[in-house]
Design a protein around this motif. Structure first.
Motif, PDB file in Angstrom:
ATOM      1  N   SER A   1      -1.085   9.515  -1.373  1.00 55.41           N
ATOM      2  CA  SER A   1      -1.071   8.400  -0.172  1.00 55.41           C
ATOM      3  C   SER A   1      -1.470   6.989  -0.604  1.00 55.41           C
ATOM      4  O   SER A   1      -1.153   6.024   0.106  1.00 55.41           O
ATOM      5  CB  SER A   1      -1.962   8.834   0.936  1.00 55.41           C
ATOM      6  N   ALA A   2      -2.099   6.837  -1.853  1.00 59.43           N
ATOM      7  CA  ALA A   2      -2.553   5.464  -2.129  1.00 59.43           C
ATOM      8  C   ALA A   2      -1.487   4.725  -2.361  1.00 59.43           C
ATOM      9  O   ALA A   2      -1.614   3.294  -2.196  1.00 59.43           O
ATOM     10  CB  ALA A   2      -3.201   5.726  -3.573  1.00 59.43           C
TER      11      ALA A   2
ATOM     12  N   ASP B   1      -3.861  -0.931  -6.294  1.00 58.70           N
ATOM     13  CA  ASP B   1      -2.939  -1.721  -6.904  1.00 58.70           C
ATOM     14  C   ASP B   1      -3.841  -2.023  -8.440  1.00 58.70           C
ATOM     15  O   ASP B   1      -3.474  -3.229  -8.813  1.00 58.70           O
ATOM     16  CB  ASP B   1      -2.459  -3.029  -6.229  1.00 58.70           C
ATOM     17  N   ASP B   2      -4.592  -1.325  -8.974  1.00 58.17           N
ATOM     18  CA  ASP B   2      -5.274  -1.757 -10.046  1.00 58.17           C
ATOM     19  C   ASP B   2      -5.989  -2.942 -10.157  1.00 58.17           C
ATOM     20  O   ASP B   2      -6.483  -3.581 -11.250  1.00 58.17           O
ATOM     21  CB  ASP B   2      -4.338  -1.659 -11.354  1.00 58.17           C
TER      22      ASP B   2
ATOM     23  N   ARG C   1       1.456  -1.364   1.086  1.00 58.62           N
ATOM     24  CA  ARG C   1       2.334  -1.807   2.223  1.00 58.62           C
ATOM     25  C   ARG C   1       1.388  -1.969   3.564  1.00 58.62           C
ATOM     26  O   ARG C   1       1.744  -2.719   4.257  1.00 58.62           O
ATOM     27  CB  ARG C   1       3.486  -0.678   2.604  1.00 58.62           C
ATOM     28  N   LEU C   2       0.678  -1.046   3.877  1.00 55.76           N
ATOM     29  CA  LEU C   2      -0.322  -1.124   4.934  1.00 55.76           C
ATOM     30  C   LEU C   2      -0.832  -2.436   5.022  1.00 55.76           C
ATOM     31  O   LEU C   2      -1.219  -3.049   6.158  1.00 55.76           O
ATOM     32  CB  LEU C   2      -1.198  -0.079   5.188  1.00 55.76           C
ATOM     33  N   LEU C   3      -1.604  -3.098   3.973  1.00 52.73           N
ATOM     34  CA  LEU C   3      -2.343  -4.121   3.998  1.00 52.73           C
ATOM     35  C   LEU C   3      -1.593  -5.310   3.393  1.00 52.73           C
ATOM     36  O   LEU C   3      -2.193  -6.106   3.070  1.00 52.73           O
ATOM     37  CB  LEU C   3      -3.727  -3.867   3.237  1.00 52.73           C
ATOM     38  N   ALA C   4      -0.424  -5.167   3.500  1.00 50.14           N
ATOM     39  CA  ALA C   4       0.398  -6.190   2.775  1.00 50.14           C
ATOM     40  C   ALA C   4       0.098  -7.834   3.478  1.00 50.14           C
ATOM     41  O   ALA C   4       0.102  -8.710   2.683  1.00 50.14           O
ATOM     42  CB  ALA C   4       1.834  -6.015   2.602  1.00 50.14           C
ATOM     43  N   ASN C   5      -0.399  -7.771   4.707  1.00 49.62           N
ATOM     44  CA  ASN C   5      -0.603  -8.883   5.266  1.00 49.62           C
ATOM     45  C   ASN C   5      -1.879  -8.965   5.817  1.00 49.62           C
ATOM     46  O   ASN C   5      -2.277  -9.771   6.857  1.00 49.62           O
ATOM     47  CB  ASN C   5       0.525  -9.104   6.547  1.00 49.62           C
ATOM     48  N   ALA C   6      -2.831  -8.114   5.246  1.00 52.60           N
ATOM     49  CA  ALA C   6      -4.225  -8.263   5.905  1.00 52.60           C
ATOM     50  C   ALA C   6      -5.123  -9.302   5.217  1.00 52.60           C
ATOM     51  O   ALA C   6      -4.615  -9.766   4.038  1.00 52.60           O
ATOM     52  CB  ALA C   6      -4.918  -6.930   5.452  1.00 52.60           C
TER      53      ALA C   6
ATOM     54  N   ASP D   1      -7.261   8.990   7.956  1.00 46.91           N
ATOM     55  CA  ASP D   1      -6.795   8.278   9.079  1.00 46.91           C
ATOM     56  C   ASP D   1      -5.694   9.296   9.481  1.00 46.91           C
ATOM     57  O   ASP D   1      -4.615   9.159   9.092  1.00 46.91           O
ATOM     58  CB  ASP D   1      -6.410   7.085   8.919  1.00 46.91           C
ATOM     59  N   PRO D   2      -5.642   9.682  10.630  1.00 46.09           N
ATOM     60  CA  PRO D   2      -4.365  10.656  11.416  1.00 46.09           C
ATOM     61  C   PRO D   2      -3.369   9.800  11.501  1.00 46.09           C
ATOM     62  O   PRO D   2      -2.174  10.165  11.645  1.00 46.09           O
ATOM     63  CB  PRO D   2      -5.145  11.394  12.364  1.00 46.09           C
ATOM     64  N   ALA D   3      -3.498   8.554  12.036  1.00 44.61           N
ATOM     65  CA  ALA D   3      -2.428   7.921  12.755  1.00 44.61           C
ATOM     66  C   ALA D   3      -1.468   7.391  11.465  1.00 44.61           C
ATOM     67  O   ALA D   3      -0.188   7.111  11.693  1.00 44.61           O
ATOM     68  CB  ALA D   3      -2.939   6.551  13.495  1.00 44.61           C
ATOM     69  N   ILE D   4      -2.067   6.963  10.376  1.00 40.32           N
ATOM     70  CA  ILE D   4      -1.233   6.433   9.151  1.00 40.32           C
ATOM     71  C   ILE D   4      -1.205   7.406   7.974  1.00 40.32           C
ATOM     72  O   ILE D   4      -0.357   6.825   7.131  1.00 40.32           O
ATOM     73  CB  ILE D   4      -1.841   5.146   8.969  1.00 40.32           C
TER      74      ILE D   4
END
Length: 322
Positions: free
Chosen positions: A7-8, A125-126, A13-18, A257-260
């Motif tokens: 899942s890593a 992302d290392d 992608r999840l945090l691309a705009n975080a 996290d069950p949603a993602i």
């Protein structure tokens, strides 16, 4: 804590705009959002001391009832190396003048009790916190280890939210989720304001179920309750400039996290990207009882993990002074 389940690759992608605090305090920073805890913030915390009450919020290491541990970690092993029998057997001579002493040692996971994570504890992302390469963890943490946090210390205004009571429970249970709306509603219900630069402490009571249920039942289908990821939650932590998140769970967030379908996304979004210090496995039971009794939910929070070179975390005994 991390599980290699594929899942890593989704975290990027999840945090691309975080939001990110990388570079905010220079390219050599290793304490992240703890930089918000200036001298003025320490004094603001001191102003929360109105009664002189002192609470220690560390779990017992080597508790005979069992230590709350992440599954797969071994409990601490304390061994007495010198005691009265050592002198009776003749293994040890009495000291000149007749005095004798006892001694012992301990073997444990550095994150096997109440502890702070190093900012480099989790990455994707290392890259660690502030862009340090993940290879800096090889054989010991060369950057973003626990040592800079331990040398600095963590002192400021702490606020405790009793999330279990807010949900109408004595203890949160496996899989119970907490959102930003829950945090804000709990604070409003308790009549306390979460101010900028506050150290946020969440009480779930979950780990105390180990002593109620026993280890077999407690660890069966183990999924911790806790915060669940949302962009709004991350933005709130960023805007409030929260320096430290402290909870009485092992992960400071729900286990998966069950949603993602991503494990420990808040470690990535809050610790790795924003540099927020994570203080885990606290015991807020005595503190929360007192807060309910006197209605004071803010206090001086003071902590300093052990100064362990190149370590990914270290034990700590948090002080809450009201």
């Amino acid at each position: 804590m991390c599980r290699q389940d594929g899942s890593a690759k989704d975290v990027s992608r999840l945090l691309a705009n975080a939001p990110s605090n990388w570079g905010r305090w220079g390219d050599q920073d290793e304490v992240g959002s703890l930089n918000f805890l200036t001298n003025a913030e320490v004094l603001r915390g001191v102003r929360s001391v109105r009664q002189g009450k002192v609470f220690t919020c560390g779990e017992i290491i080597g508790d005979p009832r069992g230590d709350p541990l992440w599954p797969g970690r071994a409990p601490a092993r304390r061994e007495t190396t010198i005691d009265k029998q050592s002198y009776v057997r003749g293994d040890m001579p009495s000291l000149p003048g007749g005095a004798e002493f006892t001694d012992d040692r301990i073997e444990m996971f550095l994150q096997g009790s109440t502890q702070f994570d190093a900012l480099g504890h989790v990455w994707y992302d290392d890259q660690l916190w502030n862009g340090y390469p993940a290879s800096d963890t090889n054989g010991g943490m060369k950057k973003a280890s626990i040592l800079p946090i331990a040398q600095r210390g963590i002192v400021g205004r702490g606020v405790l939210l009793d999330m279990a009571a807010h949900k109408g429970k004595k203890h949160l249970e496996k899989g119970d989720l907490l959102t930003l709306e829950d945090l804000l509603a709990c604070a409003a219900r308790q009549g306390v304001e979460i101010e900028k630069h506050d150290i946020l402490c969440l009480r779930t009571g979950f780990l105390q179920l180990l002593h109620v249920q026993g280890a077999e039942r407690f660890y069966e289908n183990f999924v911790e309750p806790g915060l669940t990821y949302s962009a709004e939650l991350v933005d709130w932590f960023h805007e409030r400039e929260i320096p430290c998140l402290s909870t009485d769970t092992i992960s400071n967030e729900t286990e998966l996290d069950p949603a993602i379908g991503v494990q420990i996304p808040l470690h990535c979004a809050l610790m790795r990207n924003l540099g927020i210090a994570f203080n885990e496995i606290c015991n807020f039971e005595e503190l929360v009882e007192d807060c309910h009794a006197d209605g004071q939910w803010d206090f001086l929070y003071a902590a300093a993990p052990l100064k362990v070179s190149e370590a990914t975390g270290a034990p700590v005994n948090v002080l809450a002074i009201k």
